[in-house]
Design a protein around this motif. Structure first.
Motif, PDB file in Angstrom:
ATOM      1  N   GLY A 141     -38.623 -17.575 -94.216  1.00  0.00           N
ATOM      2  CA  GLY A 141     -39.750 -18.473 -93.985  1.00  0.00           C
ATOM      3  C   GLY A 141     -41.044 -17.702 -93.934  1.00  0.00           C
ATOM      4  N   SER A 142     -41.791 -17.863 -92.854  1.00  0.00           N
ATOM      5  CA  SER A 142     -43.123 -17.281 -92.718  1.00  0.00           C
ATOM      6  C   SER A 142     -43.095 -15.753 -92.647  1.00  0.00           C
ATOM      7  CB  SER A 142     -43.790 -17.821 -91.450  1.00  0.00           C
ATOM      8  OG  SER A 142     -44.916 -17.037 -91.110  1.00  0.00           O
ATOM      9  N   PRO A 143     -43.977 -15.065 -93.423  1.00  0.00           N
ATOM     10  CA  PRO A 143     -44.082 -13.607 -93.332  1.00  0.00           C
ATOM     11  C   PRO A 143     -44.637 -13.143 -91.987  1.00  0.00           C
ATOM     12  CG  PRO A 143     -45.412 -14.457 -95.166  1.00  0.00           C
ATOM     13  CD  PRO A 143     -44.876 -15.637 -94.429  1.00  0.00           C
ATOM     14  N   ALA A 144     -45.080 -14.091 -91.167  1.00  0.00           N
ATOM     15  CA  ALA A 144     -45.600 -13.744 -89.844  1.00  0.00           C
ATOM     16  C   ALA A 144     -44.491 -13.648 -88.803  1.00  0.00           C
ATOM     17  CB  ALA A 144     -46.630 -14.777 -89.388  1.00  0.00           C
ATOM     18  N   LYS A 145     -43.376 -14.407 -89.014  1.00  0.00           N
ATOM     19  CA  LYS A 145     -42.473 -14.533 -87.866  1.00  0.00           C
ATOM     20  C   LYS A 145     -41.030 -14.917 -88.178  1.00  0.00           C
ATOM     21  CE  LYS A 145     -44.379 -19.179 -87.043  1.00  0.00           C
ATOM     22  NZ  LYS A 145     -43.384 -19.936 -87.802  1.00  0.00           N
ATOM     23  N   ASP A 146     -40.657 -15.033 -89.441  1.00  0.00           N
ATOM     24  CA  ASP A 146     -39.329 -15.569 -89.741  1.00  0.00           C
ATOM     25  C   ASP A 146     -38.366 -14.543 -90.344  1.00  0.00           C
ATOM     26  OD1 ASP A 146     -39.892 -18.059 -88.683  1.00  0.00           O
ATOM     27  OD2 ASP A 146     -40.672 -18.847 -90.571  1.00  0.00           O
TER      28      ASP A 146
ATOM     29  N   ASN B 276     -51.006 -15.536 -87.013  1.00  0.00           N
ATOM     30  CA  ASN B 276     -49.863 -15.817 -87.882  1.00  0.00           C
ATOM     31  C   ASN B 276     -50.341 -16.394 -89.210  1.00  0.00           C
ATOM     32  OD1 ASN B 276     -47.931 -14.973 -86.037  1.00  0.00           O
ATOM     33  ND2 ASN B 276     -47.587 -17.009 -85.210  1.00  0.00           N
ATOM     34  N   ALA B 277     -51.346 -17.262 -89.131  1.00  0.00           N
ATOM     35  CA  ALA B 277     -51.884 -17.886 -90.339  1.00  0.00           C
ATOM     36  C   ALA B 277     -52.394 -16.823 -91.318  1.00  0.00           C
ATOM     37  CB  ALA B 277     -53.011 -18.852 -89.972  1.00  0.00           C
ATOM     38  N   GLY B 278     -52.982 -15.764 -90.775  1.00  0.00           N
ATOM     39  CA  GLY B 278     -53.484 -14.683 -91.624  1.00  0.00           C
ATOM     40  C   GLY B 278     -52.374 -14.013 -92.413  1.00  0.00           C
ATOM     41  N   PHE B 279     -51.232 -13.809 -91.765  1.00  0.00           N
ATOM     42  CA  PHE B 279     -50.106 -13.175 -92.470  1.00  0.00           C
ATOM     43  C   PHE B 279     -49.474 -14.135 -93.473  1.00  0.00           C
ATOM     44  CE2 PHE B 279     -50.580  -9.360 -90.289  1.00  0.00           C
ATOM     45  CZ  PHE B 279     -49.704  -8.426 -90.817  1.00  0.00           C
ATOM     46  N   GLU B 280     -49.549 -15.440 -93.183  1.00  0.00           N
ATOM     47  CA  GLU B 280     -49.050 -16.413 -94.158  1.00  0.00           C
ATOM     48  C   GLU B 280     -49.951 -16.433 -95.399  1.00  0.00           C
ATOM     49  OE1 GLU B 280     -48.764 -19.779 -91.570  1.00  0.00           O
ATOM     50  OE2 GLU B 280     -46.892 -19.031 -90.674  1.00  0.00           O
ATOM     51  N   GLN B 281     -51.256 -16.338 -95.193  1.00  0.00           N
ATOM     52  CA  GLN B 281     -52.168 -16.292 -96.335  1.00  0.00           C
ATOM     53  C   GLN B 281     -52.018 -14.971 -97.100  1.00  0.00           C
ATOM     54  OE1 GLN B 281     -56.130 -17.802 -95.943  1.00  0.00           O
ATOM     55  NE2 GLN B 281     -55.500 -19.465 -94.578  1.00  0.00           N
ATOM     56  N   LEU B 282     -51.728 -13.881 -96.378  1.00  0.00           N
ATOM     57  CA  LEU B 282     -51.460 -12.598 -97.027  1.00  0.00           C
ATOM     58  C   LEU B 282     -50.229 -12.703 -97.931  1.00  0.00           C
ATOM     59  CD1 LEU B 282     -51.983  -9.438 -97.167  1.00  0.00           C
ATOM     60  CD2 LEU B 282     -50.323  -9.265 -95.304  1.00  0.00           C
ATOM     61  N   GLY B 283     -49.156 -13.306 -97.406  1.00  0.00           N
ATOM     62  CA  GLY B 283     -47.943 -13.489 -98.197  1.00  0.00           C
ATOM     63  C   GLY B 283     -48.203 -14.317 -99.447  1.00  0.00           C
TER      64      GLY B 283
ATOM     65  N   ALA C 181     -55.348  -6.553 -90.617  1.00  0.00           N
ATOM     66  CA  ALA C 181     -55.881  -6.015 -89.356  1.00  0.00           C
ATOM     67  C   ALA C 181     -56.232  -7.107 -88.345  1.00  0.00           C
ATOM     68  CB  ALA C 181     -57.106  -5.158 -89.638  1.00  0.00           C
ATOM     69  N   HIS C 182     -55.852  -8.353 -88.635  1.00  0.00           N
ATOM     70  CA  HIS C 182     -56.133  -9.480 -87.721  1.00  0.00           C
ATOM     71  C   HIS C 182     -57.629  -9.618 -87.437  1.00  0.00           C
ATOM     72  CE1 HIS C 182     -51.901 -10.370 -87.007  1.00  0.00           C
ATOM     73  NE2 HIS C 182     -51.694  -9.091 -86.807  1.00  0.00           N
ATOM     74  N   THR C 183     -58.445  -9.428 -88.473  1.00  0.00           N
ATOM     75  CA  THR C 183     -59.892  -9.617 -88.312  1.00  0.00           C
ATOM     76  C   THR C 183     -60.454 -10.571 -89.360  1.00  0.00           C
ATOM     77  OG1 THR C 183     -60.276  -7.612 -89.625  1.00  0.00           O
ATOM     78  CG2 THR C 183     -60.342  -7.365 -87.234  1.00  0.00           C
ATOM     79  N   SER C 184     -59.586 -11.420 -89.913  1.00  0.00           N
ATOM     80  CA  SER C 184     -60.055 -12.360 -90.946  1.00  0.00           C
ATOM     81  C   SER C 184     -60.842 -13.516 -90.349  1.00  0.00           C
ATOM     82  CB  SER C 184     -58.870 -12.925 -91.736  1.00  0.00           C
ATOM     83  OG  SER C 184     -58.128 -13.828 -90.932  1.00  0.00           O
ATOM     84  N   GLY C 185     -60.692 -13.723 -89.027  1.00  0.00           N
ATOM     85  CA  GLY C 185     -61.338 -14.858 -88.373  1.00  0.00           C
ATOM     86  C   GLY C 185     -60.463 -16.092 -88.311  1.00  0.00           C
ATOM     87  N   LEU C 186     -59.257 -16.040 -88.908  1.00  0.00           N
ATOM     88  CA  LEU C 186     -58.356 -17.193 -88.854  1.00  0.00           C
ATOM     89  C   LEU C 186     -57.778 -17.374 -87.454  1.00  0.00           C
ATOM     90  CD1 LEU C 186     -56.408 -16.833 -92.209  1.00  0.00           C
ATOM     91  CD2 LEU C 186     -57.811 -18.789 -91.549  1.00  0.00           C
ATOM     92  N   ALA C 187     -57.508 -18.631 -87.112  1.00  0.00           N
ATOM     93  CA  ALA C 187     -56.920 -18.956 -85.811  1.00  0.00           C
ATOM     94  C   ALA C 187     -55.494 -18.419 -85.717  1.00  0.00           C
ATOM     95  CB  ALA C 187     -56.930 -20.470 -85.606  1.00  0.00           C
ATOM     96  N   PHE C 188     -54.948 -18.459 -84.510  1.00  0.00           N
ATOM     97  CA  PHE C 188     -53.613 -17.903 -84.252  1.00  0.00           C
ATOM     98  C   PHE C 188     -52.547 -18.542 -85.140  1.00  0.00           C
ATOM     99  CE2 PHE C 188     -49.643 -18.451 -81.622  1.00  0.00           C
ATOM    100  CZ  PHE C 188     -49.129 -17.191 -81.880  1.00  0.00           C
ATOM    101  N   ASP C 189     -52.413 -19.866 -85.069  1.00  0.00           N
ATOM    102  CA  ASP C 189     -51.333 -20.536 -85.794  1.00  0.00           C
ATOM    103  C   ASP C 189     -51.835 -21.678 -86.665  1.00  0.00           C
ATOM    104  OD1 ASP C 189     -48.707 -19.818 -86.066  1.00  0.00           O
ATOM    105  OD2 ASP C 189     -48.063 -20.567 -84.115  1.00  0.00           O
ATOM    106  N   GLU C 190     -53.143 -21.703 -86.900  1.00  0.00           N
ATOM    107  CA  GLU C 190     -53.712 -22.770 -87.723  1.00  0.00           C
ATOM    108  C   GLU C 190     -54.562 -22.149 -88.819  1.00  0.00           C
ATOM    109  OE1 GLU C 190     -55.323 -26.245 -85.274  1.00  0.00           O
ATOM    110  OE2 GLU C 190     -55.284 -24.598 -83.846  1.00  0.00           O
ATOM    111  N   HIS C 191     -54.548 -22.802 -89.981  1.00  0.00           N
ATOM    112  CA  HIS C 191     -55.312 -22.281 -91.110  1.00  0.00           C
ATOM    113  C   HIS C 191     -56.757 -22.793 -91.039  1.00  0.00           C
ATOM    114  CE1 HIS C 191     -51.910 -20.355 -93.216  1.00  0.00           C
ATOM    115  NE2 HIS C 191     -51.216 -21.239 -92.511  1.00  0.00           N
TER     116      HIS C 191
END
Length: 273
Positions: A143-148, A104-111, A80-90
């Motif tokens: 690649g990334s589950p956020a964008k690839d 995007n970082a949130g979806f990478e951590q989800l993956g 839901a994009h409410t983890s508090g993670l930055a846009f493209d940084e972990h």
């Protein structure tokens, strides 16, 4: 039936573009352009990744409210994009649940979380859980589950039909995914500025009352979907009982802000007419 409104994509200032519209029963109302051309999806990858996460939830591999991502966050927060993670940084920008920080970082951590839980690399899990069962043979995650993700209009119409009439998931799970998570949460919708509220479900943006927006002025508030920075979008409008996909090979910009709502309103007018 072939929708005349789809021909509007010919006016877009884009080298290659394709579009299509599908009903919940899988009836393709029309396509225009090369429906089998593979386009980079950018963030239209996220709904595919989210759907795989929901399969993992139904299989019992993960729970929506189990810890995942930064401290205090859960699978649900990441979706839901409410983890508090930055846009493209972990790195963490706020406490979980406080702000809608599109990540995007949130979806990478989800993956990563699902890969660990299932002991299957996420791209392969997505293939087995979603792409293969739906016959999406021209789609892959590279690649990334956020964008690839890379896919075609023909494949994404299969996915769009699934979103409207689920076969891979329980209809209640999909209803939850299209229900606003953490209602009233403010945040920036990339490309469209600050929105209050900035409504999202589980991996799907919900139109609500957002203005400006990339869907049409006649799109229902229940419309859900996603757009990508590579000039791509997918939306489903439960009130109109139809979904649309458009893929392009020109980056999102002012051309899309102008062209996409006109296209969507024309499609909805023709379908309803």
């Amino acid at each position: 039936m072939s929708l005349q409104s789809l021909a509007l994509i010919e006016n877009w200032p884009v080298p290659t573009t394709a579009a299509g519209v599908v009903r919940a029963d899988g009836t393709v109302l029309g396509t225009h352009g090369p429906a089998d051309h593979r386009f980079p999806l950018a963030s239209v990858t996220k709904p595919l990744a989210a759907y795989a996460a929901l399969v993992a939830y139904e299989e019992g591999a993960v729970e929506l409210d189990e810890p995942a991502g930064p401290p205090g966050a859960t699978v649900r927060h990441l979706l839901a994009h409410t983890s508090g993670l930055a846009f493209d940084e972990h790195r963490t920008m706020s406490a979980p649940g406080e702000r809608r920080l599109y990540s995007n970082a949130g979806f990478e951590q989800l993956g990563d979380h699902i890969a660990k839980a299932t002991d299957i690399p996420f791209a392969e899990y997505l293939r087995q859980a979603v792409l293969e069962p739906l016959g999406m043979t021209s789609t892959s995650l590279e690649g990334s589950p956020a964008k690839d993700g890379v896919s075609t209009v023909a494949d994404l119409l299969r996915f769009a039909a699934e979103l409207q009439a689920p076969r891979l998931l329980d209809v209640r799970t999909v209803a939850e995914a299209m229900t606003v998570q953490y209602p009233g949460t403010k945040g920036v919708l990339p490309g469209y500025g600050h929105q209050n509220p900035n409504d999202w479900g589980l991996g799907f943006e919900i139109r609500g009352t957002k203005s400006p927006h990339w869907t049409g002025s006649s799109s229902s508030p229940r419309t859900f979907g996603h757009f990508g920075q590579s000039g791509t979008f997918l939306w489903a409008d439960p009130d109109a009982q139809v979904a649309a996909v458009a893929l392009a090979d020109r980056a999102f910009g002012p051309w899309a802000v102008e062209a996409w709502p006109v296209f969507t309103d024309a499609v909805l007018a023709e379908v309803r007419g």
